[in-house]
Design an enzyme around this catalytic site. Sequence first.
Site, short mmCIF file in Angstrom:
data_model
loop_
_atom_site.label_atom_id
_atom_site.label_comp_id
_atom_site.label_asym_id
_atom_site.label_seq_id
_atom_site.Cartn_x
_atom_site.Cartn_y
_atom_site.Cartn_z
N ASP A 280 20.55 65.26 36.84
CA ASP A 280 21.80 64.99 36.13
C ASP A 280 23.04 65.54 36.81
O ASP A 280 24.15 65.09 36.53
CB ASP A 280 21.75 65.59 34.71
CG ASP A 280 20.90 64.77 33.76
OD1 ASP A 280 20.29 63.78 34.20
OD2 ASP A 280 20.85 65.14 32.57
N ALA B 258 13.59 68.94 34.47
CA ALA B 258 12.92 67.74 34.99
C ALA B 258 12.95 67.69 36.52
O ALA B 258 11.90 67.73 37.19
CB ALA B 258 13.59 66.50 34.40
N ALA B 259 14.17 67.63 37.08
CA ALA B 259 14.29 67.40 38.52
C ALA B 259 13.76 68.60 39.32
O ALA B 259 13.04 68.43 40.32
CB ALA B 259 15.75 67.12 38.86
N ARG C 80 2.70 70.68 47.18
CA ARG C 80 1.65 69.80 47.74
C ARG C 80 1.90 69.50 49.21
O ARG C 80 0.99 69.52 50.03
CB ARG C 80 1.60 68.48 46.97
CG ARG C 80 1.11 68.60 45.54
CD ARG C 80 0.76 67.24 44.95
NE ARG C 80 1.89 66.33 44.88
CZ ARG C 80 2.77 66.27 43.86
NH1 ARG C 80 2.62 67.12 42.84
NH2 ARG C 80 3.76 65.42 43.86
N CYS D 287 13.62 64.88 26.64
CA CYS D 287 13.69 63.59 25.95
C CYS D 287 12.90 63.62 24.64
O CYS D 287 13.10 62.78 23.76
CB CYS D 287 13.14 62.48 26.84
SG CYS D 287 13.86 62.52 28.49
N ASN E 138 13.46 62.71 37.34
CA ASN E 138 12.09 62.86 37.84
C ASN E 138 11.91 62.20 39.19
O ASN E 138 11.27 62.74 40.09
CB ASN E 138 11.10 62.28 36.82
CG ASN E 138 10.76 63.29 35.75
OD1 ASN E 138 9.96 64.19 35.96
ND2 ASN E 138 11.41 63.18 34.60
N ALA F 106 10.07 68.80 28.02
CA ALA F 106 10.47 67.39 27.92
C ALA F 106 11.71 67.28 27.05
O ALA F 106 11.61 67.18 25.83
CB ALA F 106 9.32 66.57 27.34
C1 LIG Z 1 17.88 65.00 23.35
C2 LIG Z 1 17.73 64.30 24.65
C3 LIG Z 1 17.01 63.13 24.72
C4 LIG Z 1 16.89 62.46 25.93
N1 LIG Z 1 16.16 61.31 25.98
C5 LIG Z 1 16.03 60.66 27.15
C6 LIG Z 1 15.26 59.48 27.24
O1 LIG Z 1 14.71 59.03 26.24
N2 LIG Z 1 15.17 58.87 28.43
C7 LIG Z 1 15.77 59.37 29.54
O2 LIG Z 1 15.64 58.77 30.63
N3 LIG Z 1 16.49 60.51 29.51
C8 LIG Z 1 16.63 61.16 28.34
N4 LIG Z 1 17.35 62.31 28.29
C9 LIG Z 1 17.98 62.83 29.51
C10 LIG Z 1 17.05 63.73 30.28
O3 LIG Z 1 16.50 64.69 29.44
C11 LIG Z 1 17.81 64.36 31.41
O4 LIG Z 1 18.28 63.35 32.23
C12 LIG Z 1 16.96 65.32 32.22
O5 LIG Z 1 16.55 66.40 31.45
C13 LIG Z 1 17.75 65.86 33.40
O6 LIG Z 1 16.98 66.75 34.09
P1 LIG Z 1 17.59 67.78 35.11
O7 LIG Z 1 16.47 68.56 35.62
O8 LIG Z 1 18.48 67.08 36.06
O9 LIG Z 1 18.59 68.69 34.25
P2 LIG Z 1 18.41 69.56 32.94
O10 LIG Z 1 17.34 69.02 32.08
O11 LIG Z 1 19.76 69.71 32.37
O12 LIG Z 1 17.94 70.98 33.51
C14 LIG Z 1 18.80 71.78 34.26
C15 LIG Z 1 18.39 73.23 34.10
O13 LIG Z 1 19.14 73.99 35.02
C16 LIG Z 1 19.55 75.18 34.38
N5 LIG Z 1 20.74 75.71 35.07
C17 LIG Z 1 21.97 75.17 35.08
N6 LIG Z 1 22.81 75.93 35.82
C18 LIG Z 1 22.08 76.98 36.28
C19 LIG Z 1 22.36 78.09 37.08
N7 LIG Z 1 23.58 78.32 37.55
N8 LIG Z 1 21.37 78.95 37.33
C20 LIG Z 1 20.12 78.76 36.85
N9 LIG Z 1 19.80 77.72 36.08
C21 LIG Z 1 20.75 76.83 35.80
C22 LIG Z 1 19.86 74.70 32.97
O14 LIG Z 1 19.94 75.77 32.05
C23 LIG Z 1 18.68 73.78 32.71
O15 LIG Z 1 17.58 74.52 32.26
C24 LIG Z 1 17.49 63.00 27.08
C25 LIG Z 1 18.21 64.20 27.01
C26 LIG Z 1 18.33 64.84 25.82
C27 LIG Z 1 19.11 66.12 25.76
#
Ligand SMILES: Cc1cc2nc3c(=O)[nH]c(=O)nc-3n(C[C@H](O)[C@H](O)[C@H](O)COP(=O)(O)OP(=O)(O)OC[C@H]3O[C@@H](n4cnc5c(N)ncnc54)[C@H](O)[C@@H]3O)c2cc1C
Length: 548
Positions: A284, A10-11, A21, A42, A306, A40
């Site tokens: 996260d 996501a982030a 952009r 979520c 996001n 996604a």
């Molecule tokens: C089942 C589920 C349902 C959810 N439902 C909701 C919802 O309804 N509403 C809501 O607001 N939020 C929800 N969430 C939470 C939301 O999905 C997360 O907050 C969001 O995905 C966080 O995004 P992120 O990019 O910070 O981290 P992540 O999605 O954890 O992505 C991080 C990525 O970095 C990669 N990574 C980590 N370390 C390394 C490294 N050393 N080298 C290379 N890559 C690495 C990981 O493998 C992963 O692919 C849900 C989460 C889950 C699991």
Amino acid sequence: MKLLIIGGVAAGTKAAARARREYPDATVTIVTQDDYVAYAGCGLPYFVGGEITEARELIVRTPDEFKHENRIDVLTRHQATVIDATAHTVTVRDLNNGTDIVFPYDKLIIATGALPLIPNIPGANLKRISTVRGLNDALKIRAMLDTGKIKNAVVVGGGFIGLEMAENLSRRGVQVAVIELKDAILPGFDPEIAALVAKQLREHNVAVYTGEALTEIIGNAASEATEAITTGRRLPADMVIFAAGIKPNTAVAIAAGIDADPRGMILVDEYLHTNLPDIFAVGDCASVRNRQTDADVFSPLGSTANKTGRLVVANLFEDTEKFSGVLGTTIVRLFDYHAGRTGLSTQEAKDAGYDVETVLVPTPDRAHYFPGNRMIITKLIADRATHKLLGAQVAGTGVVDKPIDTLSVGIAMGMTIEQLSGMDLAYTPPFASALNSSIVAANVMLNKLAGKVRGVSPFDLKLNDPTLQLLDVRTEPEFIISAIPGAINIPIEELHPRIGELDPTRPTVVVCKVGRRAYAGALELSRAGFTDVAILDGGMTAWPYETE
Ligand SMILES: Cc1cc2nc3c(=O)[nH]c(=O)nc-3n(C[C@H](O)[C@H](O)[C@H](O)COP(=O)(O)OP(=O)(O)OC[C@H]3O[C@@H](n4cnc5c(N)ncnc54)[C@H](O)[C@@H]3O)c2cc1C
């Protein structure tokens, strides 16, 4: 500029897209250890349940699309192992062949997300056990379900992810039990709202066991899970889902000297800088500021990931956009029941030092005569001193996202209950009541703040107090259908002539269906000299516990 982003869900992908952009000449690279990017997370429970039929529907953009449409290089199955903040490089291991590549960067964004917690118990490494974090987990769980062998499942953890999984496994015909270590499911919600949700889950044939810990998983000869043992029971478990919490995935960042709190979340300022130059953290893995308490909190949500992913790009060279922080606003759908929260819970508000008043007010989500109207229960939490709205929770089969979002804006703006009561909100019967549910709740709160009535929440009603006089002022037929154990029934229209049947010296709590008749009853009792009178907040409609 060479912009390197670690993490591509996501982030990370949000940051990459905006960077492209805003900086057309930059080299933008995402490295992620995952097989997939930009999916996604979520939506994973709904893919497991089949509401989302194809995995590709969850994938927002593929590496090829990033390359050809955005000129963003995405390296999947590439894990960042070392950040050298002095040399401005990141060493990345190609998980396909084990070789290391060193990437120089001018700006580095860490978006490594979080890791699921795995209980350290015997049997945790058996087959047919899964976490639910990435698309691979969801694909694995769906494949297990497709074998047709999964009849019973145990979900460990009663947070929103565990409960969404419980719903979706149940939709697939699996008998599901949820185990939650704490006394209530849905951390962050007040206990009576969480109890209402648990009641709904049980009505949908999902067992919910709170205050129990998983101690062991038993397997068969093929090392497949078959049974889960908790501190309270043995449960059949052809599948076990671990949804027992997450922790920030920040080992590589911490090893590089990036400041983190004891729980491991990377500490960032409001512009999302870490303590090291040219390194930012979002999503996260990073802390966010709670708008009400000013504390750095772990609030791992897709909404925040996001927003911070997008916002950080504005600050790569100078601090231009501040992240305004979070109120912990969340919402969940479980079968036909919905629950949302925003701001402080009652306990959080007390812990923050507020003198708290609460109300629990059932109302229809639109005009009560309009077809399709559904009940919602609004809980407001306010500061007695300033009358500021501190928190809100809304649950029911009706629409809850609209009030939660309205109330969230109110909290963010520092609104008082008087201001909430005076809000000019949209009304026409198919959408709302003439007195909107949030305004009705605000008016009940104003009555309480003015001392016109005292309320007791279902959670605080002490049924085992022998001095308690629980007076149910509904009609006799209503009372016969379902009543709180120990309640005395005197319908409101008979209260005046029959008041002598009650003891004016005992603490008396008056209950009806939603609160209106109880309020009238409480006023009558007070006028008659009863000294300790309260109403049961939310009445029978919001009563989440046993009835007889
Ligand atoms: C089942 C589920 C349902 C959810 N439902 C909701 C919802 O309804 N509403 C809501 O607001 N939020 C929800 N969430 C939470 C939301 O999905 C997360 O907050 C969001 O995905 C966080 O995004 P992120 O990019 O910070 O981290 P992540 O999605 O954890 O992505 C991080 C990525 O970095 C990669 N990574 C980590 N370390 C390394 C490294 N050393 N080298 C290379 N890559 C690495 C990981 O493998 C992963 O692919 C849900 C989460 C889950 C699991």
